[in-house]
Design an enzyme around this catalytic site. Structure first.
Site, PDB file in Angstrom:
ATOM      1  CB  SER A   1     -13.506  -4.759  -0.613  1.00  6.81           C
ATOM      2  OG  SER A   1     -12.256  -4.251  -0.996  1.00  6.81           O
ATOM      3  N   PRO A   2     -15.737  -4.500   2.384  1.00 10.60           N
ATOM      4  CG  PRO A   2     -16.066  -3.690   4.545  1.00 10.60           C
ATOM      5  CD  PRO A   2     -14.990  -3.992   3.547  1.00 10.60           C
TER       6      PRO A   2
ATOM      7  NE  ARG B   1     -11.428  -3.132  -4.750  1.00  9.22           N
ATOM      8  CZ  ARG B   1     -11.638  -4.402  -4.394  1.00  9.22           C
ATOM      9  NH1 ARG B   1     -12.860  -4.877  -4.354  1.00  9.22           N
ATOM     10  NH2 ARG B   1     -10.633  -5.200  -4.064  1.00  9.22           N
ATOM     11  N   GLY B   2     -16.784   1.048  -2.069  1.00  9.70           N
ATOM     12  CA  GLY B   2     -17.625   2.239  -2.002  1.00  9.70           C
ATOM     13  C   GLY B   2     -18.949   2.132  -2.713  1.00  9.70           C
ATOM     14  CG  PHE B   3     -21.091   0.022  -6.552  1.00  5.56           C
ATOM     15  CD1 PHE B   3     -20.466   0.157  -7.785  1.00  5.56           C
ATOM     16  CD2 PHE B   3     -22.478   0.090  -6.516  1.00  5.56           C
ATOM     17  CE1 PHE B   3     -21.208   0.355  -8.950  1.00  5.56           C
ATOM     18  CE2 PHE B   3     -23.229   0.288  -7.664  1.00  5.56           C
ATOM     19  CZ  PHE B   3     -22.587   0.426  -8.889  1.00  5.56           C
TER      20      PHE B   3
ATOM     21  CE1 TYR C   1      -3.178  -2.898   0.307  1.00  6.51           C
ATOM     22  CE2 TYR C   1      -3.359  -2.513   2.655  1.00  6.51           C
ATOM     23  CZ  TYR C   1      -3.715  -3.229   1.540  1.00  6.51           C
ATOM     24  OH  TYR C   1      -4.601  -4.267   1.644  1.00  6.51           O
TER      25      TYR C   1
ATOM     26  CG  HIS D   1      -1.353  -8.619  -0.065  1.00  4.95           C
ATOM     27  ND1 HIS D   1      -0.975  -7.307  -0.016  1.00  4.95           N
ATOM     28  CD2 HIS D   1      -2.678  -8.594  -0.334  1.00  4.95           C
ATOM     29  CE1 HIS D   1      -2.015  -6.528  -0.248  1.00  4.95           C
ATOM     30  NE2 HIS D   1      -3.058  -7.287  -0.456  1.00  4.95           N
TER      31      HIS D   1
END
Length: 345
Positions: free
Chosen positions: A208-209, A212-214, A56, A129
């Protein structure tokens, strides 16, 4: 904040963690002061489970940021469970992804580098990862187990793995947690990895619950995203899929309005119900750069969805259009080709 145990190795963490990737990269402009304010709010809320990775940020900027934050005062480090990851290799200075390594020599070097950047003498939860293309996962976990024996790592995890890889790794050393994507939009592991976690007593850390923002309803297309925002390359945000996927939020929105909640809180409440549905410990790690959003996320712990609400949400995932990630880059699959870039990180 309530806590729970991940796996059978004794790691106890808050029921919600903080995914830190967005504090440094991928989702638009970042600011150090805002990142520190978010981390301080996480401490205030008891959301003291930080998830980072040496991947990251250019030159592992996110680990450096977390290390700087943890060094701000006496006792700060002891308040947090810190998880980080290794595997993808990026070129120094540019951040270009040049390969993936999980061979034993790289495991040892990556861990030492992460410890230096984080400014700590141990990593609470250390993940692979992503497996590389040549090293058996048993060899990778064997090297990770050496780190536990040396006191550099407390618990081991595997991320972005199949059920077969998880089972193989667990035979070498107990795996505390799997970190794979899981949300109302992404449920591909429920028939494979999740049952194996239940069988072996392994926890599940859900990244990513919000897809990714959707699922928050705030980002349902590429409109308004920064030019370098990673979502511009994600199929679910493409124009051909985005309008369809946005319509799938209707039941989430209805439940949220009826509850006086946000869409994000409903998405988290659904995920927080997964332990009851599947018999495993599940810790979502939503990411945010906003202290206010962090407080909103924490309120999801007080929401319990009804059977009717859960039934209304269940069909969503099978209707989503577009893969969750863009096509994998054509990486060099040999360790020799990426050794120089890895060694200089």
């Amino acid at each position: 904040m309530r806590t729970l145990k991940l796996g059978g190795t004794g790691l106890e963490v808050p029921a919600l963690g903080l995914g830190c990737v967005g504090l440094s990269e991928f989702y638009g402009p970042t600011h150090r002061d805002e990142a520190f304010a978010t981390l301080r709010t996480a401490a205030e809320l008891g959301m003291a489970f930080l998830d980072t990775s040496d991947y990251y940020g250019v030159d592992s900027a996110n680990e450096r940021l977390i290390g700087e934050f943890l060094a701000q005062g006496e006792g700060v480090r002891s308040r947090f469970a810190v998880a980080t990851k290794f595997g993808p290799v990026r070129a120094p200075g540019t951040g270009e992804l040049v390969g993936v390594r999980s061979d034993p020599a790289y495991v040892r070097a990556a861990c030492d580098a992460s410890l230096r950047r984080l400014g700590t003498d141990h990593i609470d939860l250390y993940y692979l990862h992503h497996p590389d293309f040549v090293t058996p996962v048993e060899e990778t976990v064997g090297a990770m187990a050496e780190l536990v024996a040396a006191g550099k790592v407390r618990h081991l995890g595997l991320s972005n793995v199949s059920a077969e890889e998880l089972h193989a790794g667990h035979q070498v050393h107990p795996i505390t947690a799997v970190q794979n994507e899981w949300s109302l939009f992404t449920r591909e592991y429920e028939d494979s990895v999740v049952p194996l976690c239940a069988e072996l007593g392994i926890g599940f850390v859900a990244y990513s619950p919000f897809s990714r923002g959707f699922l928050t309803g705030r980002h349902t297309s590429t409109e308004g995203l920064a030019e370098d925002d990673i979502r511009r390359g994600m199929p679910r945000f493409n124009a051909s899929n985005a309008q369809h996927n946005a319509a799938l939020l209707a039941p989430v929105r209805r439940i949220a309005e009826a509850r006086g909640a946000t869409l994000a809180q409903i998405a988290l409440a659904w995920l927080l119900h997964r332990p009851e549905a599947h018999g495993i410990a599940v810790v979502p790690i939503p990411g945010t750069r906003s202290p206010a959003r962090l407080r909103e996320n924490a309120e999801a712990l007080h929401l319990t969805l009804t059977d009717d609400e859960l039934s209304a949400l269940d069909p969503i995932a099978e209707q989503v259009k577009g893969e969750r990630m863009p096509p994998a880059p054509d990486l060099d699959r040999g360790h020799d080709a990426i050794g120089d870039a890895a060694g200089s990180r």
